[in-house]
Write an enzyme that holds these catalytic residues in place. Structure first.
Site, PDB file in Angstrom:
ATOM      1  N   ASP A   1      12.456  -2.290   1.891  1.00 47.45           N
ATOM      2  CA  ASP A   1      12.876  -0.897   1.750  1.00 47.45           C
ATOM      3  C   ASP A   1      11.634  -0.021   1.700  1.00 47.45           C
ATOM      4  O   ASP A   1      10.528  -0.504   1.522  1.00 47.45           O
ATOM      5  CB  ASP A   1      13.814  -0.708   0.560  1.00 47.45           C
ATOM      6  CG  ASP A   1      13.171  -1.040  -0.770  1.00 47.45           C
ATOM      7  OD1 ASP A   1      11.972  -1.326  -0.768  1.00 47.45           O
ATOM      8  OD2 ASP A   1      13.877  -1.014  -1.784  1.00 47.45           O
TER       9      ASP A   1
ATOM     10  N   GLY B   1      11.032   4.716  -1.141  1.00 47.66           N
ATOM     11  CA  GLY B   1      11.516   6.053  -1.499  1.00 47.66           C
ATOM     12  C   GLY B   1      12.173   6.079  -2.864  1.00 47.66           C
ATOM     13  O   GLY B   1      11.840   6.904  -3.719  1.00 47.66           O
ATOM     14  N   PHE B   2      13.074   5.151  -3.082  1.00 47.29           N
ATOM     15  CA  PHE B   2      13.814   5.111  -4.352  1.00 47.29           C
ATOM     16  C   PHE B   2      12.860   4.908  -5.535  1.00 47.29           C
ATOM     17  O   PHE B   2      12.998   5.549  -6.573  1.00 47.29           O
ATOM     18  CB  PHE B   2      14.865   3.996  -4.306  1.00 47.29           C
ATOM     19  CG  PHE B   2      15.699   3.907  -5.553  1.00 47.29           C
ATOM     20  CD1 PHE B   2      16.728   4.818  -5.778  1.00 47.29           C
ATOM     21  CD2 PHE B   2      15.456   2.936  -6.507  1.00 47.29           C
ATOM     22  CE1 PHE B   2      17.501   4.752  -6.938  1.00 47.29           C
ATOM     23  CE2 PHE B   2      16.221   2.862  -7.673  1.00 47.29           C
ATOM     24  CZ  PHE B   2      17.246   3.773  -7.881  1.00 47.29           C
TER      25      PHE B   2
ATOM     26  N   ASP C   1      22.395  -5.178  -0.832  1.00 52.11           N
ATOM     27  CA  ASP C   1      21.371  -5.772  -1.697  1.00 52.11           C
ATOM     28  C   ASP C   1      21.545  -5.190  -3.083  1.00 52.11           C
ATOM     29  O   ASP C   1      22.100  -4.101  -3.232  1.00 52.11           O
ATOM     30  CB  ASP C   1      19.965  -5.428  -1.197  1.00 52.11           C
ATOM     31  CG  ASP C   1      19.546  -4.039  -1.649  1.00 52.11           C
ATOM     32  OD1 ASP C   1      18.789  -3.936  -2.627  1.00 52.11           O
ATOM     33  OD2 ASP C   1      20.007  -3.039  -1.055  1.00 52.11           O
TER      34      ASP C   1
ATOM     35  N   CYS D   1      32.881 -23.310  -9.490  1.00 50.95           N
ATOM     36  CA  CYS D   1      31.599 -23.186  -8.783  1.00 50.95           C
ATOM     37  C   CYS D   1      30.937 -24.552  -8.653  1.00 50.95           C
ATOM     38  O   CYS D   1      30.929 -25.343  -9.592  1.00 50.95           O
ATOM     39  CB  CYS D   1      30.684 -22.233  -9.550  1.00 50.95           C
ATOM     40  SG  CYS D   1      29.073 -22.013  -8.786  1.00 50.95           S
TER      41      CYS D   1
ATOM     42  N   CYS E   1      27.640 -24.907  -7.736  1.00 51.04           N
ATOM     43  CA  CYS E   1      26.184 -24.731  -7.657  1.00 51.04           C
ATOM     44  C   CYS E   1      25.486 -25.760  -8.549  1.00 51.04           C
ATOM     45  O   CYS E   1      26.116 -26.408  -9.382  1.00 51.04           O
ATOM     46  CB  CYS E   1      25.786 -23.308  -8.061  1.00 51.04           C
ATOM     47  SG  CYS E   1      25.721 -23.014  -9.844  1.00 51.04           S
TER      48      CYS E   1
END
Length: 375
Positions: free
Chosen positions: A94, A97-98, A268, A306, A308
């Protein structure tokens, strides 16, 4: 040769959702996609191999942070961001700016750019649209972003209009400065706050500039959810069907589903990694604060559904113990689970679009997710 190629494979029959393929110099990405955030050239607590294992195909880096530390020239010397951090899949950076508007103090905005002080040591810096492109060219990410001004919420109409005009001028200048078009795709960012006429004008003017992709910025900054969804829905109507659309900084499970329904392809958010480090995890039955007392003797996994690494091997009681003992492994195991959860959620969303049952999937998912809330 364009740096990226995007193709819509299927459109959902009853919503604006799209199933797509995004080809980049570092691999093919199935969309809609969630992108883990690796602000400082690392997704906090994760190794690149772990990210691959959970199915991440693209991650984020941050221009502002990497410019200040270690410096974009050092990363360029290392052979670019991919080599520097040992990640051979796609990267989006990115524009910073943010961060310039949220992190740095004493910023001064002019038409030429933004003067700001580093949040690290107070040193003075100046970002122009050209400088931001130059930094991202050095980083070598696959997708780069225009420099934009992110207006706060709430903000009055005149302020947001000026901010939107500046974003368009900067987009034009950034596009002109961008030389690496065969290896890096530059996206324009639609601003305009919560004012529909400004969003429409910004989108139409950016589309006239013909960027290879478009981001929707300036949302998830404090506005009510319903208003955010309304602005997303409105804005995607003015973006091309044959280009990817990226909603910046949005990433709760419900927001991902609602964003996809409104025609967004890329997301994101730092939230999954940030809340994981504080002991909060996503589960199919809502958020769970694993460091809380009720889990001291709970030997079940974080999420029964899940598969994972964390859920297959460890209990809530063990994770609670790690958090209470302030062990580093707590952050690693919780982060792994949260990212895995969102990446698998996107897989399920893509499958639901394939089968034309996204609305049914949303209803089933949210009924279970909100049915047992712990917030």
């Amino acid at each position: 040769m364009a740096a990226i190629k995007y193709q819509v494979i299927k459109k959902d029959a009853r919503t604006k959702a799209r199933l797509g393929i995004l080809e980049t110099p570092h691999g093919v990405i199935e969309t809609p996609v969630f992108m883990p955030v690796g602000t400082q050239a690392t997704v906090k607590a994760m190794t690149p191999d772990e990210l691959k294992e959970m199915g991440a195909t693209i991650i984020l880096g941050n221009t502002y942070h990497l410019y200040l530390r270690p410096g974009h020239k050092i990363i360029e010397k290392a052979g670019g961001l991919h080599k520097f951090m040992n990640w051979d899949r796609a990267i989006l950076t990115d524009s910073g700016g943010f961060q310039v508007f949220s992190l740095s103090s004493l910023r001064k905005i002019t038409e030429d750019g933004v003067e700001f002080r580093s949040h690290i040591d107070g040193s003075k810096h100046f970002f122009t649209p050209e400088k931001v492109i130059e930094i991202q060219n050095s980083l070598g990410s696959d997708i780069i972003m225009s420099f934009d001004e992110c207006a706060p919420y709430p903000a009055d109409y005149d302020y947001v209009k000026r901010s939107m005009e500046l974003t368009i001028k900067w987009a034009k200048r950034g596009k002109k400065a961008h030389k690496n078009t065969d290896r890096q795709a530059l996206f324009g960012i639609v601003q305009g706050g919560t004012y529909k006429d400004l969003r429409r004008e910004c989108a139409e003017r950016l589309v006239d500039m013909d960027f290879p992709g478009y981001a929707i910025g300036g949302l998830s900054v404090g506005e009510p959810k319903d208003l955010m969804y309304e602005i997303i829905d409105f804005t995607t109507d003015y973006l091309p069907h044959d280009k990817p659309r990226y909603l910046m900084g949005v990433g709760t499970p419900e927001d991902l589903i609602e964003g996809v329904i409104r025609g967004v392809d890329m997301f994101d958010c730092v939230l999954p990694t940030r809340i994981a480090r504080n002991g909060t995890v996503f589960t199919s039955r809502g958020k769970l604060i694993v460091r809380d007392a009720p889990y001291a003797e709970d030997f079940s996994p974080l999420d029964e559904e899940c598969d994972c690494y964390t859920c297959k091997n460890y209990s809530r009681a063990y994770l609670r113990h790690l958090f209470k003992a302030k062990e580093i492994l707590a952050a690693r195991l919780a982060t792994y689970h949260n990212l895995y959860f969102l990446i698998k959620l996107m897989e399920k969303i893509r499958e639901a679009i394939r089968q034309d049952r996204l609305l049914e999937f949303k209803e089933e998912f949210l009924k279970k997710y909100y049915g047992n809330r712990e917030e």
